[in-house]
Scaffold this active site. Structure first.
Site, short mmCIF file in Angstrom:
data_model
loop_
_atom_site.label_atom_id
_atom_site.label_comp_id
_atom_site.label_asym_id
_atom_site.label_seq_id
_atom_site.Cartn_x
_atom_site.Cartn_y
_atom_site.Cartn_z
N GLY A 120 0.80 -1.21 0.00
CA GLY A 120 0.00 0.00 0.00
C GLY A 120 0.84 1.27 0.00
O GLY A 120 1.95 1.30 -0.55
N SER A 121 0.34 2.28 0.63
CA SER A 121 0.97 3.60 0.55
C SER A 121 2.31 3.69 1.27
O SER A 121 3.04 4.67 1.08
CB SER A 121 0.03 4.67 1.09
#
Length: 484
Positions: A216-217
């Site tokens: 993810g981020s």
């Protein structure tokens, strides 16, 4: 001698020669293989004929040995807080074999290692029972407790490193299991083993080392590193990348629904603070798949890691443009272990130098140190000036962005949140990630990666800042408090 008798004599002579060849082959060629064959019960009996040496954390053993009765095994392994330490120790089971440190250093722990020959000789001459050696780890008890407690009731993992040395300070994985319950060969051990293997949550899986997730981020820090190393971007200059962004060769628009205006043409610092998808997907597309792979590789992706327990390879793949753009925000085929993301964070905190992760400080014999392990530099993941810029951005995330829950009074903390999509069409609850480091006057003593794979939280309440960051904070505090 008549002809028939001569033939019988020759035949018998050949049989005797064949028998001698076979006996010598078994004694001198196959001896070692037969001695160590898993089907040779005498090997196991010898392994448990005396107490094993111990696995040590901060001067105290987290293992032991207990006498058994009604068995040809004299001793069996015991564990203190076995469920918490299982991702480190593994198991030493009379019936089901060994894993992890117990298996890797079995000859040290049993005292059979060639390097302990002198000790065995002295013990034999003095009539003293054989002693096994000890495995002294780099683990921090308070940090491990904080990690394990933080994961209670959740499925996930924590990896914490000393950025300056690569020493592993915490390695937690939940759900876990108590290796004491399968250490023997009784009916109870068999029952526990069957139940353990029926558990769909796979408690024996070391999620910190051997489970990969979409990062993810949190991966945006790697994309930012690639951007800075390319020379095309700087921290506080507007990127010019629109939000939402039309993905290359696609009609799909990518952005952050609620904050697209704030992300539109944002600087990298602002995009990192807000975790702007369009900005980092656009950067990944701009620098290209080859450069992204090269940057990921510098942080340790695409190779197995040996700590000495093996960690599976995290993957940043060769891919087409749309997939590469998504991989730049930690989605698509991008996969990482918690250890790998701790390595990324540690390298940034260590001014760009990536140290090899290791969890064993030394091997001790009964009378002396057998082997001392030293920190080892893998290479430069990012230049020192660019590492400082990445630190600046990650510290902004905690001071003014999505990572505000990771603030620690009087301590400089850098971090990055991540909420990774999961399942077909994002139907499953997302993974909640947080990576961070803390600084004191002597640099950064700890870098942490936390992933919460599953929890009882409602889908809308799952976020890296909400679920994973508090665990990271407790681990960092445990290390910082120990240095004060």
């Amino acid at each position: 001698m008549n002809k028939p008798l001569r033939r019988v004599a020759i035949f018998c002579g050949l049989l005797i020669m064949a028998l001698m060849v076979r006996v010598n082959w078994v004694q001198f060629v196959q001896a070692e293989d037969l001695k160590n064959h898993e089907g040779n019960r005498r090997v196991a009996i010898e392994r448990y004929a005396h107490p094993r040496g111990n696995i040590i954390v901060e001067g105290k053993s987290i293992t032991g040995s207990a006498e058994t009765s009604g068995s040809d095994f004299a001793y069996k392994r015991t564990y203190k807080d076995g469920t918490m330490w299982a991702p480190i120790t593994g198991r030493a089971s009379q019936a089901y074999g060994g894993t992890q440190l117990e298996e890797i250093y079995d000859t040290i722990l049993t005292g059979n290692d060639d390097r302990l020959f002198f000790n065995r000789t002295i013990d034999m001459l003095t009539g003293k029972p054989r002693e096994g050696g000890n495995v002294v780890t780099t683990l921090n008890n308070a940090a491990q407790q904080a990690a394990f407690k933080g994961l209670e009731g959740k499925k996930g993992a924590v990896a914490a490193l000393d950025p300056q040395t690569g020493a592993i300070l915490a390695l937690a994985s939940t759900p876990s299991y108590d290796p004491s319950k399968v250490a023997g060969n009784s009916k109870d051990d068999e029952k526990n083993w069957v139940e353990l293997n029926k558990d769909d949550d796979d408690p024996t899986l070391n999620r910190a080392l051997r489970q990969t997730y979409a990062p993810g981020s949190t991966f945006k820090v790697v994309t930012a590193a690639a951007a800075l190393e390319s020379g095309k971007y700087d921290v506080d200059k507007k990127t010019g990348i629109e939000s939402p962004l039309k993905l290359p060769q696609s009609s799909t628009m990518l952005g952050n629904d609620k904050i697209n205006p704030l992300c539109d043409k944002a600087t990298m610092r602002r995009a990192m603070e807000l975790s702007c998808n369009a900005t980092f997907a656009g950067i990944s597309d701009d620098v290209g798949n080859k450069a992204m792979i090269e940057q990921a590789d510098k942080f340790g992706f695409n190779e197995e890691v040996f700590t000495p327990v093996r960690g599976v390879a995290s993957v940043y793949p060769e891919d087409n443009r749309p997939q590469n753009a998504m991989a730049g925000i930690g989605q698509a085929s991008n996969r990482a272990t918690p250890l790998q993301m701790a390595m990324v964070t540690a390298a940034i905190a260590n001014d760009g130098k990536l140290m090899k992760p290791y969890m064993v400080d030394r091997l001790e014999g009964p009378r002396s140190t057998v082997e001392q392990f030293q920190p080892e530099e893998i290479g430069e993941a990012v230049s020192a000036p660019n590492a400082k810029k990445l630190q600046d951005m990650m510290e902004s995330v905690v001071e003014r962005g999505t990572g505000s829950t990771a603030r620690i009074d009087g301590v400089k903390v850098g971090g990055k949140t991540g909420t990774a999509q999961r399942g077909e069409e994002n139907k499953d609850n997302p993974y909640a990630w947080f990576i961070s480091y803390a600084k004191d006057d002597n640099g950064s003593p700890v870098a942490v990666a936390v992933v919460v794979e599953d929890s009882e939280a409602a889908r809308g309440d799952i976020s890296g800042g909400g679920l994973a960051a508090p665990i990271a904070v407790d681990v960092m505090k445990a290390i910082l408090d120990g240095k004060r």
